[in-house]
Design a protein around this motif. Structure first.
Motif, PDB file in Angstrom:
ATOM      1  N   GLN A  98     -12.241  -6.400  -1.215  1.00 32.98           N
ATOM      2  CA  GLN A  98     -11.915  -7.421  -0.223  1.00 32.98           C
ATOM      3  C   GLN A  98     -10.491  -7.253   0.293  1.00 32.98           C
ATOM      4  N   ARG A  99      -9.559  -6.910  -0.601  1.00 40.93           N
ATOM      5  CA  ARG A  99      -8.171  -6.694  -0.207  1.00 40.93           C
ATOM      6  C   ARG A  99      -8.066  -5.555   0.799  1.00 40.93           C
ATOM      7  N   LYS A 100      -8.797  -4.471   0.553  1.00 42.94           N
ATOM      8  CA  LYS A 100      -8.769  -3.325   1.475  1.00 42.94           C
ATOM      9  C   LYS A 100      -9.322  -3.708   2.838  1.00 42.94           C
ATOM     10  N   ILE A 101     -10.381  -4.505   2.851  1.00 43.02           N
ATOM     11  CA  ILE A 101     -10.962  -4.954   4.114  1.00 43.02           C
ATOM     12  C   ILE A 101      -9.953  -5.807   4.878  1.00 43.02           C
ATOM     13  N   ILE A 102      -9.330  -6.733   4.194  1.00 43.70           N
ATOM     14  CA  ILE A 102      -8.348  -7.613   4.831  1.00 43.70           C
ATOM     15  C   ILE A 102      -7.154  -6.818   5.345  1.00 43.70           C
ATOM     16  N   GLN A 103      -6.685  -5.868   4.558  1.00 38.98           N
ATOM     17  CA  GLN A 103      -5.564  -5.034   5.002  1.00 38.98           C
ATOM     18  C   GLN A 103      -5.936  -4.232   6.253  1.00 38.98           C
ATOM     19  N   GLY A 104      -7.159  -3.740   6.300  1.00 36.56           N
ATOM     20  CA  GLY A 104      -7.624  -3.002   7.471  1.00 36.56           C
ATOM     21  C   GLY A 104      -7.688  -3.892   8.703  1.00 36.56           C
ATOM     22  N   ILE A 105      -8.170  -5.092   8.534  1.00 34.61           N
ATOM     23  CA  ILE A 105      -8.246  -6.031   9.654  1.00 34.61           C
ATOM     24  C   ILE A 105      -6.844  -6.362  10.155  1.00 34.61           C
ATOM     25  N   ILE A 106      -5.924  -6.628   9.246  1.00 30.51           N
ATOM     26  CA  ILE A 106      -4.544  -6.931   9.633  1.00 30.51           C
ATOM     27  C   ILE A 106      -3.933  -5.761  10.394  1.00 30.51           C
ATOM     28  N   ARG A 107      -4.142  -4.571   9.904  1.00 26.57           N
ATOM     29  CA  ARG A 107      -3.617  -3.366  10.562  1.00 26.57           C
ATOM     30  C   ARG A 107      -4.156  -3.248  11.989  1.00 26.57           C
ATOM     31  N   GLU A 108      -5.452  -3.461  12.159  1.00 15.81           N
ATOM     32  CA  GLU A 108      -6.059  -3.356  13.493  1.00 15.81           C
ATOM     33  C   GLU A 108      -5.596  -4.479  14.418  1.00 15.81           C
ATOM     34  N   LEU A 109      -5.446  -5.679  13.876  1.00 21.39           N
ATOM     35  CA  LEU A 109      -4.987  -6.791  14.702  1.00 21.39           C
ATOM     36  C   LEU A 109      -3.561  -6.568  15.195  1.00 21.39           C
ATOM     37  N   ARG A 110      -2.736  -5.958  14.364  1.00 22.69           N
ATOM     38  CA  ARG A 110      -1.353  -5.684  14.768  1.00 22.69           C
ATOM     39  C   ARG A 110      -1.294  -4.655  15.884  1.00 22.69           C
ATOM     40  N   ARG A 111      -2.317  -3.826  15.998  1.00 26.95           N
ATOM     41  CA  ARG A 111      -2.364  -2.815  17.060  1.00 26.95           C
ATOM     42  C   ARG A 111      -2.787  -3.398  18.397  1.00 26.95           C
ATOM     43  N   LEU A 112      -3.425  -4.560  18.352  1.00 23.53           N
ATOM     44  CA  LEU A 112      -3.877  -5.193  19.593  1.00 23.53           C
ATOM     45  C   LEU A 112      -2.668  -5.608  20.422  1.00 23.53           C
ATOM     46  N   LYS A 113      -2.806  -5.455  21.713  1.00 21.32           N
ATOM     47  CA  LYS A 113      -1.725  -5.859  22.614  1.00 21.32           C
ATOM     48  C   LYS A 113      -2.163  -7.145  23.319  1.00 21.32           C
ATOM     49  N   PRO A 114      -1.356  -8.195  23.191  1.00 22.04           N
ATOM     50  CA  PRO A 114      -1.727  -9.467  23.816  1.00 22.04           C
ATOM     51  C   PRO A 114      -1.716  -9.424  25.327  1.00 22.04           C
TER      52      PRO A 114
END
Length: 114
Positions: A98-114
C-alpha cells in the motif's frame, strides 16, 4: 490539515467564527472542514474547547494506535506455533504494498501541471 473528531464535536461554532477563510461549517450538529478552502492556519485547533479539532500529526498518531490495537485484538484469536509471526509478516507485506502504491500516486500527482 486539521481534522474534526465528530464524536467530540459539540457544534459550539467557535471554529466556524475563527476560521479566516470560512472553510468550516456546521452540518448535522458537527463541524465540517472544506479541504479545498482550508489554508491550514491552525486557528480552529487552538480555539476548540473540547479538543475535537486535531492537527494532521495527531490524527496520524491516533490512527496508527487504533490500527495496531485492532491488529493485536485479531492476533489474540489465533493460536498455534508461528501463526502470530506469519500474521505480522503478512500485515507488514500488505502495508508495504500500500505504501508503494501511495508513493507512486504522490509522484504522479506532483508531475501534473495545474
Amino acid at each position: 490539515m486539521p481534522w474534526i473528531l465528530k464524536k467530540k464535536c459539540i457544534a459550539c461554532k467557535k471554529c466556524v467564527k475563527r476560521c479566516p477563510v470560512d472553510a468550516i461549517s456546521i452540518s448535522r450538529d458537527k463541524a465540517v472542514i472544506n479541504d479545498h478552502l482550508c489554508i491550514y492556519c491552525g486557528k480552529c485547533v487552538k480555539v476548540c474547547p473540547v479538543h475535537a479539532v486535531l492537527k494532521d500529526r495527531e490524527k496520524v498518531k491516533m490512527d496508527v494506535e487504533s490500527n495496531v490495537k485492532s491488529f493485536r485484538k485479531k492476533m489474540k484469536n489465533h493460536k498455534g506455533p508461528g501463526t502470530k509471526s506469519r500474521m505480522v509478516k503478512g500485515e507488514v507485506k500488505q502495508l508495504e504494498r500500500q505504501r508503494k502504491i501511495i508513493q507512486g500516486i504522490i509522484r504522479e500527482l506532483r508531475r501534473l501541471k495545474p
